[in-house]
Design an enzyme around this catalytic site. Structure first.
Site, PDB file in Angstrom:
ATOM      1  N   LYS A 166     -16.841  -6.453   8.058  1.00  0.00           N
ATOM      2  CA  LYS A 166     -15.577  -7.146   7.769  1.00  0.00           C
ATOM      3  C   LYS A 166     -14.828  -7.548   9.036  1.00  0.00           C
ATOM      4  CE  LYS A 166     -13.473  -6.667   3.278  1.00  0.00           C
ATOM      5  NZ  LYS A 166     -12.276  -6.162   2.599  1.00  0.00           N
TER       6      LYS A 166
ATOM      7  N   ARG B  42      -1.974  -6.436  -8.084  1.00  0.00           N
ATOM      8  CA  ARG B  42      -0.834  -7.293  -7.746  1.00  0.00           C
ATOM      9  C   ARG B  42      -0.679  -8.406  -8.773  1.00  0.00           C
ATOM     10  NH1 ARG B  42      -3.201  -8.418  -1.902  1.00  0.00           N
ATOM     11  NH2 ARG B  42      -4.910  -8.703  -3.346  1.00  0.00           N
TER      12      ARG B  42
ATOM     13  N   SER C 178      -3.058  -7.523   3.449  1.00  0.00           N
ATOM     14  CA  SER C 178      -3.254  -7.255   4.879  1.00  0.00           C
ATOM     15  C   SER C 178      -3.593  -8.550   5.615  1.00  0.00           C
ATOM     16  CB  SER C 178      -4.372  -6.237   5.084  1.00  0.00           C
ATOM     17  OG  SER C 178      -4.027  -5.015   4.516  1.00  0.00           O
TER      18      SER C 178
ATOM     19  N   HIS D  24       0.849  -1.205   0.000  1.00  0.00           N
ATOM     20  CA  HIS D  24       0.000   0.000   0.000  1.00  0.00           C
ATOM     21  C   HIS D  24       0.885   1.257   0.000  1.00  0.00           C
ATOM     22  CE1 HIS D  24      -3.127  -2.571   2.366  1.00  0.00           C
ATOM     23  NE2 HIS D  24      -3.570  -2.454   1.138  1.00  0.00           N
TER      24      HIS D  24
HETATM   25  O1  PNS Z   1      -8.885  -2.905   0.445  1.00  0.00           O
HETATM   26  P1  PNS Z   1     -10.151  -3.472  -0.138  1.00  0.00           P
HETATM   27  O2  PNS Z   1     -10.941  -4.187   0.927  1.00  0.00           O
HETATM   28  O3  PNS Z   1      -9.894  -4.321  -1.361  1.00  0.00           O
HETATM   29  O4  PNS Z   1     -11.021  -2.202  -0.616  1.00  0.00           O
HETATM   30  C1  PNS Z   1     -12.301  -2.381  -1.174  1.00  0.00           C
HETATM   31  C2  PNS Z   1     -13.043  -1.035  -1.218  1.00  0.00           C
HETATM   32  C3  PNS Z   1     -13.132  -0.406   0.164  1.00  0.00           C
HETATM   33  C4  PNS Z   1     -12.325  -0.088  -2.143  1.00  0.00           C
HETATM   34  C5  PNS Z   1     -14.482  -1.331  -1.787  1.00  0.00           C
HETATM   35  O5  PNS Z   1     -15.079  -2.352  -1.040  1.00  0.00           O
HETATM   36  C6  PNS Z   1     -15.384  -0.101  -1.757  1.00  0.00           C
HETATM   37  O6  PNS Z   1     -15.186   0.826  -2.513  1.00  0.00           O
HETATM   38  N1  PNS Z   1     -16.370  -0.102  -0.840  1.00  0.00           N
HETATM   39  C7  PNS Z   1     -17.253   1.022  -0.589  1.00  0.00           C
HETATM   40  C8  PNS Z   1     -18.663   0.734  -1.082  1.00  0.00           C
HETATM   41  C9  PNS Z   1     -18.769   1.022  -2.575  1.00  0.00           C
HETATM   42  O7  PNS Z   1     -18.504   2.114  -3.034  1.00  0.00           O
HETATM   43  N2  PNS Z   1     -19.174  -0.004  -3.360  1.00  0.00           N
HETATM   44  C10 PNS Z   1     -19.302   0.141  -4.790  1.00  0.00           C
HETATM   45  C11 PNS Z   1     -17.993  -0.070  -5.531  1.00  0.00           C
HETATM   46  S1  PNS Z   1     -17.539  -1.763  -5.509  1.00  0.00           S
END
Ligand code: PNS
Length: 163
Positions: A41, A90, A128, A17
């Site tokens: 989560k 990745r 993570s 990150h």
């Molecule tokens: O680090 P991660 O868990 O892969 O991040 C995922 C994240 C937080 C970017 C994604 O779950 C997100 O954007 N969640 C917020 C809800 C949202 O906007 N959903 C629509 C897009 S998928």
């Protein structure tokens, strides 16, 4: 001014990150690292702890700030004045979900562009979840996470000999 939003869970921040944040901060005037508050989560660290972890790990990058948010990422981006969403890629298996997410965000907010940065190959194995697993079993964390995040992990999972 070009502002990019880098959303994620960051539970905890990894060196992968951090590498993406450093590189994004060379491409944009401002980078907002946005931590999703997602209680479903069951995160190890609270949103406040994760904000602090990212603030400390990016203290050398004046254009970077960290915030926590709830709800849709596109709304958070709009509130921050961001025009770009950053996500790291990745490996190939990341791609399918990342593309689906980018398309969802595109349909919700066509004015926002998602830009993928290829993760530094040194960190392509990192996540993570794996960092937490290594911490739990007392493995070495230096190649995986910033020092301050390691200190937080050690507080929860004392390294062998210190328990
Ligand atoms: O680090 P991660 O868990 O892969 O991040 C995922 C994240 C937080 C970017 C994604 O779950 C997100 O954007 N969640 C917020 C809800 C949202 O906007 N959903 C629509 C897009 S998928």
């Amino acid at each position: 001014m070009a502002i990019a939003l880098y959303p994620g869970s960051f539970d905890p921040i990894t060196l992968g990150h951090l590498d993406i944040i450093e590189r994004a901060s060379r491409l944009f005037d401002r980078v907002v690292v946005a931590i999703l508050k997602n209680p479903t989560k069951n995160p190890l660290f609270s949103p406040e702890q994760r904000v602090r972890q990212i603030q400390q790990a990016t203290a050398h990058l004046p254009a970077v700030r960290a915030i926590a948010f709830t709800g849709l990422t596109v709304n958070c981006a709009r509130e921050c004045g961001a025009t770009v969403l950053i996500r790291g890629l990745r490996v190939m298996s990341d791609f399918e979900f990342e593309l689906q997410m980018a398309h969802t965000n595109q349909s919700l907010a066509p004015e926002l562009e998602t830009i993928f940065l290829a993760t530094n190959h040194e960190y392509s194995f990192l996540s993570s979840s794996l960092v937490k697993e290594v911490a739990k079993y007392g493995g070495p964390l230096e190649p995986m996470a910033p020092k301050n995040a390691i200190a937080d992990l050690h507080a929860l999972f004392p390294p062998k000999g210190e328990a």
